[in-house]
Design a protein around this motif. Sequence first.
Motif, PDB file in Angstrom:
ATOM      1  N   ARG C 225       0.843  -1.196   0.000  1.00  0.00           N
ATOM      2  CA  ARG C 225       0.000   0.000   0.000  1.00  0.00           C
ATOM      3  C   ARG C 225       0.878   1.246   0.000  1.00  0.00           C
ATOM      4  O   ARG C 225       0.623   2.214  -0.698  1.00  0.00           O
ATOM      5  N   TYR C 226       1.960   1.167   0.785  1.00  0.00           N
ATOM      6  CA  TYR C 226       2.882   2.305   0.873  1.00  0.00           C
ATOM      7  C   TYR C 226       3.652   2.491  -0.426  1.00  0.00           C
ATOM      8  O   TYR C 226       4.328   3.487  -0.604  1.00  0.00           O
ATOM      9  N   ALA C 227       3.598   1.490  -1.300  1.00  0.00           N
ATOM     10  CA  ALA C 227       4.278   1.647  -2.578  1.00  0.00           C
ATOM     11  C   ALA C 227       3.270   1.969  -3.674  1.00  0.00           C
ATOM     12  O   ALA C 227       3.566   1.847  -4.851  1.00  0.00           O
ATOM     13  N   GLY C 228       2.076   2.368  -3.271  1.00  0.00           N
ATOM     14  CA  GLY C 228       1.096   2.821  -4.240  1.00  0.00           C
ATOM     15  C   GLY C 228       0.320   1.722  -4.934  1.00  0.00           C
ATOM     16  O   GLY C 228      -0.340   1.978  -5.928  1.00  0.00           O
ATOM     17  N   VAL C 229       0.388   0.503  -4.430  1.00  0.00           N
ATOM     18  CA  VAL C 229      -0.393  -0.578  -5.027  1.00  0.00           C
ATOM     19  C   VAL C 229      -1.834  -0.472  -4.528  1.00  0.00           C
ATOM     20  O   VAL C 229      -2.065  -0.232  -3.340  1.00  0.00           O
TER      21      VAL C 229
END
Lengths: 342, 494, 351
Positions: C225-229
């Motif tokens: 999530r923190y990598a924009g997924v």
Amino acid sequence: MRFKKLFKRNEFYVGITIVALSILIQIRSGQFFTGNNFVDLARAMIIPGMLTMGVMMQIISGGIDVSFPAIAMLSMYTTVKVALSIDFQGSMVFMFLFSTMLGLVMGLMNGALVCWLKLPAFIITLGTGSIFLGFMQAVLKSRNIGILPKPMRVLSKTYLLTAHNETLGISSSLPFVFIFLIVAVALTSFLLRYTMLGRGIYALGGDRDACQRAGYNVNAIQMFIYGTMGALAGFTGLTRAVLMGSCQPTSLIGYEMTCIAAVVLGGTRISGGHGTVYGTLMGALLLTMISNSLILLGVPTYWSKFVTGLLIIIGTGMSAYQALQQRKKLAGKYPVEEEKQV
Amino acid sequence: MKVTEVSKAFGGVQALSKVNLTIKKGEIHCLAGGNGSGKSTLIKIISGFYKADSGTIQINGKDYQKLSTMESIEQGVQVIYQDFSVFPNLTVAENIALNDAVASKKKLVNWKKVYQKAEEALKKINIVLPLHEKVEELSVSDKQLIAIARAMLHKANLLIMDEPTTALTRKEIHKLFTAIRHLQKQGVAVLFVSHKLDEVFEIADNFTILRNGQNVITDSTKNVDHKKFIYYMTGRSFDAELFQPEVSQEQKPLFQVKGLGLENGFSDISFSVYPGEVIGIIGLLGSGRTELAMALFGLYAAETGEIWIGDKQVTIDSPITAIKHKIGYVPEDRLSEGLALGQSIARNMSIANIDSLCKKGNQVDFDKVDENVLHWAQELSLVMQNAQQPAHTLSGGNQQKVVLAKWLEIAPKVLVLNGPTVGVDVGAKHDLHNYLHQLAATNEIAIIIISDDVLEVLENCNRIFVMNHGRFTAEFKNTEVTEQELLAEMTRQE
Amino acid sequence: MKKRLNVGSLQKRGAGSISSQDTGVRRLLIILAAVIVLFSILQPEVFLTKDYIVSMLYLFPEFGILALGMMLCMISGGIDLSVVSTANLSGIVCCSILVRMVPENAAPGLAVAMLLVSILAAVLVGVCGGLLNGVLISKLGIPPILATLGGSDLIMGIALAFTKGSSISGLPPILSNVGTHHIFGVLPVTLVVFVICALIVAWRLEKTTYGYKLFMVGSNAKASRYAGVDNDKIIIQTYVTSGILSAVAGVLMCARFNSARAGVGVSYTMQAILISVLGGTDPNGGFGTVRGVTVAILILQVLSSGFNMFPFLSNFYRDLIWGVVLILVMAYNHVSNLRKLKKEREALQIK
């Protein structure tokens, strides 16, 4: 404030649903608030009630076990078979003891594997359950036994009370083994509420690291929980045979999901740490009512599965959604209000 | 208690090497040191949670090579961890009384006694909490108070507190100190881990400073002043080169924040970053710095205020929109937020940009992925054998390089780094800082370092904002401020 | 510091796989070979016949396809307990369309067209089931076990209510003709369907961005999530895929039984989980390959077919053996993982 908390609890909604359902059934059929219906319900509650006590403890501790129906069936079948082959005429106590011990051994096997492999207990017990069931059906070549050993036959004809229904002209009897349910519930309540071990089960489910730091032996607690589940399953398996008056070795297949559903409906969180005995009993009661009494409502029984699924989703969805929303908001990291006062 | 020559290594990283520590009865001893200095490891060894690789621990005259948790508790060592070790699902009273009951090997629970004991413990630190409430309903500071009350309930000989005051107000800290002194009079020793200087000098008799897992000094607080203390902590009197970019203020800012606010997090945050700048935001745990960092990356949606990139106002309400606007975020906790440890280095590096690394039909273009991974690995001098290694095989510094590479991959316009060098060894730290300077020199990126490490910010950021209780309380140029001033501003309580 | 860097070919290894997974597959292949050799020696005159081999290849695709869906859900860190319910409901929908729409003596063209329509309808049911599970898990935050347990009851409930608990029979012959057909007399259609499913899943998993992200989500949902997924989207896609695969398996089951009934093949859920784990899928999420699962399916099919050759061994030995194999494989993986971790630590220390 107190009311607000009440509204957040699953037990509250389960309770309301039970009351609403009973009234509905009463209005539609007039047969709900009758002695024999209550006796029937109580009778139907014995097996799920006993098993859910163990399942609840496991889920509170953060674990899960789907092998207990297999344990129950294998213990029951072996005990009955052994008793028949030696033409056992002694006390039922020994038979129950034997079945319980068998269950205990299998439960401890589960516990040891869970402690050692550190893999999801669901998968591990799926494997062991398959082994236990396979062992019974393949090696022991289990089949239905219609005539039970004599002590069991005597016990299954022992009743606590009988309720007559004048209008329908039928009567229902509450079997003696109902007492086992009461004992199981009482013991579980006592264990969870008044023993350090019980509190350790909650602590383990709440925070595993903190539990260890507090000085608990986490592995020992897990062994206890899985062992107890096994023993309880062994005991309950035999109880079921007594209740049914015959030994049907595959009658509990698929029962694990029903029990887990009942426990979760009763407000026990699958992530561990939360759960109450009365909530679990209510969950079990609701599911029992749906499968037993839906027909009194004029709803065909094949809808019961649908209703059960709907209840599980609604029951777990509400609290899960609340938790999700809570996580999206910021918890007060520092006391803002206090600062304003200073 | 006496700790002699204790060493401990994790996966090849030497966390402690031959550390000594002596605490006498009734002494208040302060353990200080920067991030990654080995403080937490030492505490965990004393409490028996970790086993030391070598060295001995002597408690009450008894030698232990391998101390277990139970033995430690039996010997009267009580630890209040940074995460408090409270059970969210139990009531306040039970949380306070449980550990003591376990230690006394009781079998049954006497609820009357539980409440009695809890009340007694809370009285000791002069605090009132709702005993029947479940702990998950309480605030962080209340949780800390519970942890403290719990430790005080136990017949402790040595009380270890890991940064106990971070979430407390001044008033509460005063209460805590009163209680600590009260315990001291009863002969209880206290090991107090903190880097708030004022508090150290206020409460501690003696102090020990660790740096990079080694002893630096043990002395009485009377013998040193603030300045010297900081010197010991950081290992140098401050004369390192300061980052000073050439910034022309005539240019338009690359990144602007205007009046950003979030309930319970921070309020009225405004700043702008010009091309070539690296700005620092510094604040203690609980000052709102992490919440701000997360809001800049869309992990929390800010409730008020505006964010501008170049001369366009943007809405950042999720990491997805943040990445769309070319904002990268190096999170605070590398292990749980930055990396999927079981997955390969290559995957971790390319995940944020994978949507632009594909051929038609959403097929991943592995040639491109390989090429980019190789590029960043060389650019950041990443030490690895193979890009297919799982990320957990890397050391902390190299892991952080992977996280950084993940964001460089998207060619960010704004890079937010939250505690970028926590748990990173000196060499890698240097590499990372140098790289950030180089990056800034391209004049095409706004870099924001958010940290509680005064030195890191001072060395690497040309402008520094101090955050305190959710607000910016001061702004400095790094050439015009000293560490002491920054620390004082950070820890100021009103 | 300048060191020659070996990036390793991502393409050859496939995305997300690490070398230990290849050794896992190798280990499974050895087991498969051993089992085949064992039965060939014990009962060569039965086991090595064409008919026997063809029957094995005909049977395994049903639960094999279910296992593929289960694997995807497990890689995402979840589980799908509703595969059989979805398969049942899909089969029922498919069959009732066929019964109603294909008159006796229908022209072959109409029958085939209706067959396609009914299969499409079945797949649509699978999509809906998967969508339900995916939304419950991602948008409501219900743990996968409970969401799919509830979803399973719900879907099975609909199937029961729809059929009133009885079975749908009297199907036009088209479904069973196609489903049990052996191309050139040897190649079962079911096997072809399985191979197509497996190839598509493998392609999605190892070559597309969906798979690339799925491994991240399963390994560390927070980091992804923190990598924009878009975690929610990936989860929903995963359960929808599982639903579609279940629907396909459901249609195959109907073809074999030439009827549809709610509650058929309930034990397939457990089998799918067993196969998935046996094939090296990490129940905690983040790892799994189609290769591994395929070999695991073959092992289990060979085992159970092999046991069928011995009249004195009942079918129930299969459950027993599967359970034992599962526990042994997990134990072995655990021990070898511990050893590998230790080695890695030592290697780091030397450096």
